[in-house]
Design a protein around this motif. Structure first.
Motif, mmCIF file in Angstrom:
data_model
loop_
_atom_site.group_PDB
_atom_site.id
_atom_site.type_symbol
_atom_site.label_atom_id
_atom_site.label_comp_id
_atom_site.label_asym_id
_atom_site.label_seq_id
_atom_site.Cartn_x
_atom_site.Cartn_y
_atom_site.Cartn_z
ATOM 1 N N LEU A 377 39.986 49.444 37.611
ATOM 2 C CA LEU A 377 39.232 49.794 36.404
ATOM 3 C C LEU A 377 40.111 49.698 35.167
ATOM 4 O O LEU A 377 39.772 50.227 34.115
ATOM 5 C CB LEU A 377 38.684 51.225 36.530
ATOM 6 C CG LEU A 377 37.858 51.535 37.771
ATOM 7 C CD1 LEU A 377 37.352 52.979 37.725
ATOM 8 C CD2 LEU A 377 36.679 50.584 37.898
ATOM 9 N N MET A 414 34.912 38.904 34.594
ATOM 10 C CA MET A 414 34.810 40.361 34.398
ATOM 11 C C MET A 414 34.263 40.808 33.037
ATOM 12 O O MET A 414 34.678 41.821 32.500
ATOM 13 C CB MET A 414 36.177 40.996 34.627
ATOM 14 C CG MET A 414 36.044 42.370 35.244
ATOM 15 S SD MET A 414 37.628 43.180 35.278
ATOM 16 C CE MET A 414 37.113 44.872 35.354
ATOM 17 N N SER A 416 32.060 42.712 30.637
ATOM 18 C CA SER A 416 31.291 43.931 30.889
ATOM 19 C C SER A 416 30.401 44.331 29.721
ATOM 20 O O SER A 416 29.665 45.310 29.822
ATOM 21 C CB SER A 416 32.222 45.085 31.261
ATOM 22 O OG SER A 416 33.114 45.329 30.202
ATOM 23 N N GLU A 453 30.028 40.257 37.492
ATOM 24 C CA GLU A 453 30.645 40.968 38.611
ATOM 25 C C GLU A 453 30.795 42.458 38.344
ATOM 26 O O GLU A 453 31.234 43.213 39.197
ATOM 27 C CB GLU A 453 31.990 40.334 38.999
ATOM 28 C CG GLU A 453 32.940 40.075 37.849
ATOM 29 C CD GLU A 453 34.182 39.270 38.256
ATOM 30 O OE1 GLU A 453 34.445 39.106 39.448
ATOM 31 O OE2 GLU A 453 34.901 38.811 37.346
ATOM 32 N N VAL A 454 30.419 42.869 37.134
ATOM 33 C CA VAL A 454 30.485 44.287 36.784
ATOM 34 C C VAL A 454 29.032 44.748 36.639
ATOM 35 O O VAL A 454 28.214 44.031 36.050
ATOM 36 C CB VAL A 454 31.246 44.463 35.444
ATOM 37 C CG1 VAL A 454 31.310 45.921 35.043
ATOM 38 C CG2 VAL A 454 32.631 43.861 35.543
ATOM 39 N N SER A 456 27.468 46.621 34.680
ATOM 40 C CA SER A 456 26.890 46.603 33.319
ATOM 41 C C SER A 456 26.442 45.188 32.930
ATOM 42 O O SER A 456 25.463 45.018 32.197
ATOM 43 C CB SER A 456 27.901 47.135 32.292
ATOM 44 O OG SER A 456 29.059 46.339 32.324
ATOM 45 N N ASP A 477 33.887 41.302 43.553
ATOM 46 C CA ASP A 477 34.034 42.450 42.666
ATOM 47 C C ASP A 477 32.727 43.207 42.485
ATOM 48 O O ASP A 477 32.721 44.429 42.360
ATOM 49 C CB ASP A 477 34.569 41.996 41.303
ATOM 50 C CG ASP A 477 36.079 41.860 41.341
ATOM 51 O OD1 ASP A 477 36.734 42.787 41.847
ATOM 52 O OD2 ASP A 477 36.603 40.823 40.903
ATOM 53 N N TYR A 481 32.523 47.186 42.642
ATOM 54 C CA TYR A 481 32.146 48.035 41.520
ATOM 55 C C TYR A 481 30.794 48.713 41.716
ATOM 56 O O TYR A 481 30.572 49.806 41.222
ATOM 57 C CB TYR A 481 32.135 47.225 40.213
ATOM 58 C CG TYR A 481 33.511 46.778 39.781
ATOM 59 C CD1 TYR A 481 34.566 47.695 39.702
ATOM 60 C CD2 TYR A 481 33.783 45.458 39.465
ATOM 61 C CE1 TYR A 481 35.838 47.301 39.332
ATOM 62 C CE2 TYR A 481 35.054 45.051 39.078
ATOM 63 C CZ TYR A 481 36.076 45.978 39.019
ATOM 64 O OH TYR A 481 37.337 45.592 38.643
ATOM 65 N N SER A 482 29.880 48.068 42.443
ATOM 66 C CA SER A 482 28.568 48.714 42.578
ATOM 67 C C SER A 482 28.578 49.748 43.708
ATOM 68 O O SER A 482 27.943 50.785 43.601
ATOM 69 C CB SER A 482 27.472 47.677 42.811
ATOM 70 O OG SER A 482 27.759 46.924 43.962
#
Ligand code: PEP
Ligand code: MG
Length: 604
Positions: A377, A414, A416, A453-454, A456, A477, A481-482
């Motif tokens: 993170l 990545m 976001s 991949e994030v 958000s 990822d 992250y999820s």
């Protein structure tokens, strides 16, 4: 060569990457234990000799060359003529032993300088080496390795080396050595050798050619491999993609055993499927592309029939060498990839480091990514390049300059938020303006995409889709992250579930958001090459899948045995499942019914 002692002090890999990249010299997958062979220092002392001993020294040298030749002739006679590639390499080595540049020159040196045979041979070798270094053609230049192998053989005989350590290998092992000559490779006891890994060597080396013709899986050109592992260690050798995993996790071993099984099952079909178009029975096309990490994998991209590179993980270019590449080095490497694959697309992802990748190498000034408490993170990926803009700009300049040599797609990892993406584009546009100001040619319409991949980015995919040409979903990822599962943490690895409906719904949401804006949505996480997941992914409507090259034929075969209506139904069905095990148990009965050839009772 001798087996290294098991308790040899060694430099252990301290952090990621635990995967080392070399050249896939000979295809095949092996999960096994290693035997590290250390070459003895053969060159005994170098000394001057009194005049009366010179004739004897010349005779000692001539005997050594004669014995080297006899050994090669004997080795040659052990193999049938159908190994023609390997045999012609031995023939060329026999000729080298008789070569004036080596033999006559060494004899002259012994007499003129009154030195011992080892010293004289080393001097002759040095002269030959200089001559080779001046040769422009890289293939011919690399042939010096053969001269060296021949000389090493003579050095070994001069040093009185007896016996054959390779013949004493008892267990089934992966042999690790600094270098193997083509003849060493031919002498490997094939019933006890699972494969080999060497530090020296390139794709075109004769050792690679012999390994391929003998069907021994091999990866070559991994610097320091003899120091990074010890006899008895477990590794995974992936000769298809030129990778070696040190101390693999249970999951990696399981995954690679499955890859190996798939290869065995389908290997006869591979050539057939490579030439077929990637479409369902009813003509729905899906683009199948390759994930690569080094330009050395371009051969595999073409060999397995990829329709381009869907993901080039550019970070390996920075950290696999001693020298940090500058703009020109990057430009040369990107141009090579683009020109080689033109007109197929090459998707280059900007530097994606931090988290679990290359943190040790990223220390600079007060920046200590190795001390981050929550690296996944933290300052990783696009956040790192926005922080270190000099690096980012240099890479973007190299990419844009290369863009006129093929079909480039640039991928930002990545992302976001929209604001973050706007900062990226501001820099990107500034780089373009600078290049235009300098009169440098580039493709102004180069396609730009982001990795989704994030979470958000998934939620805001409808907004993000407005500013890009394509999406590429990074499930490696996205899952981490999820589901809140550190992708490198063994304790929670059993919870890392690509088929979790939450992940499947996120994929679907991204696909729908992209399609609503008319952009293509692809997926480049490991899932894209997992045959169990592939029908599901196809059912979720992805336009392209990008995977390790060797997985392509199997995935294409599945695609060609599918029909779109069934795939859509499958997609709808799995989205209704309440958790991962439910998806898997549904697939346990669905896949054998729908794909009897691939998943039916006799598929093994
Ligand atoms: C991903 O996250 O799915 C991906 C393809 O990128 P990486 O594994 O390099 O993070
Ligand atoms: Mg990723």
């Amino acid at each position: 060569m001798t087996p290294a002692p098991k308790n040899k002090p060694r430099k252990k890999v301290s952090s990621e990457p635990r995967v080392l990249h070399g050249s896939g010299a000979s295809p095949g997958i092996v999960v096994g234990r290693v035997l590290v062979l250390q070459r003895k220092t053969r060159r005994s002392g170098w000394y001057n000799l009194p005049a009366k001993e010179l004739d004897a020294e010349v005779a000692r040298f001539r005997n050594a060359t004669a014995r080297a030749e006899t050994e090669l002739v004997a080795l040659r006679s052990r193999f049938a003529e159908d190994l023609s590639d390997a045999l012609s390499i031995i023939d060329s080595h026999i000729l080298m032993i008789r070569d004036r540049m080596i033999v006559d020159r060494t004899v002259d040196l012994i007499k003129a300088r009154k030195i011992n045979a080892e010293w004289a041979l080393a001097e002759s070798l040095g002269t030959v080496k200089k001559k080779f270094e001046k040769i422009a053609d890289p293939y011919i230049r690399s042939r010096y390795a053969d001269v060296k192998h021949v000389a090493d053989r003579i050095f070994g005989i001069l040093a009185g080396q007896e016996g054959d350590p390779l013949a004493d290998i008892a267990d089934k092992v992966v042999v690790i050595a600094r270098d193997f000559s083509p003849e060493d490779t031919m002498r490997l006891p094939s019933d006890r050798i699972l494969g080999f890994v060497t530090e020296a060597g390139g794709d075109t080396s004769h050792t690679a050619i012999v390994a391929r013709s003998m069907g021994i899986p091999a990866v070559i050109g991994i610097r320091e491999i003899t120091r990074l592992c010890s006899t008895g260690d477990e590794i995974i050798l992936d000769g298809f993609n030129g990778r070696v995993f040190l101390d693999p996790t249970q999951d990696q071993k399981k995954q690679y055993r499955e890859y190996k099984r798939q290869h065995q099952v389908f290997s006869d079909d591979i050539a057939f499927y490579i030439q077929l178009s990637p479409e369902t029975i009813d003509g729905h096309r899906v683009r199948l592309m390759a994930n690569i990490e080094t330009a050395g994998e371009l051969d595999a991209v073409m060999k397995y029939g990829a329709e381009g590179v869907g993901l080039f993980r550019s970070e390996f270019d920075y950290f696999q060498r001693n020298v940090r590449p500058d703009e020109n080095m990057l430009f040369t490497s990107y141009r090579h990839m683009l020109a080689t694959l033109d007109p197929l697309p090459v998707t280059i992802r900007t530097l994606d480091v931090g988290g679990d990748k290359f943190v040790d190498q990223l220390r600079s000034g007060s920046l200590r990514l190795d001390l981050e408490r929550n690296p996944a993170l933290g300052l990783r990926s696009i956040r790192y390049t926005l922080h270190e803009q000099v690096l980012f700009i240099m890479q973007l300049r190299a990419m844009l300059r290369a863009s006129v040599h093929g079909r480039l797609r640039i991928l930002f990892p990545m992302i976001s938020s929209q604001g973050e993406f706007a900062r990226v584009m501001e820099i990107f546009n500034r780089v373009k303006d600078d290049l235009a100001g300098e009169g440098v040619d580039f493709d102004n319409g180069v396609e730009v995409g982001i990795m989704v991949e994030v979470p958000s980015a998934v939620i805001m995919a409808d907004v993000l889709a407005g500013g890009v040409d394509f999406f590429s979903i990074g499930t490696n990822d996205m899952i981490q992250y999820s589901l809140a599962i550190d992708r490198g943490n063994e304790y929670v690895a059993h919870m890392y579930e690509p088929l979790h409906p939450a992940v499947l719904r996120m994929i679907k949401q991204t696909v729908d958001a992209g399609h609503a804006r008319g952009i293509e949505v692809g997926l480049c996480g490991e899932m894209a090459g997992d045959v169990i997941a592939v029908p599901v992914l196809l059912g979720l409507g992805l336009d392209d899948l990008s995977m390790r090259p060797s997985a392509l034929p199997f995935v294409k075969r599945l695609l060609r045995h599918s029909n779109s209506r069934q795939l859509n139904d499958l997609g709808g069905r799995v989205l209704q499942c309440s958790d991962g095990p439910e998806v898997r148990s549904f697939l346990d009965s669905y896949l054998p019914r729908t794909y009897p050839e691939e998943f039916g009772p006799h598929h093994e």
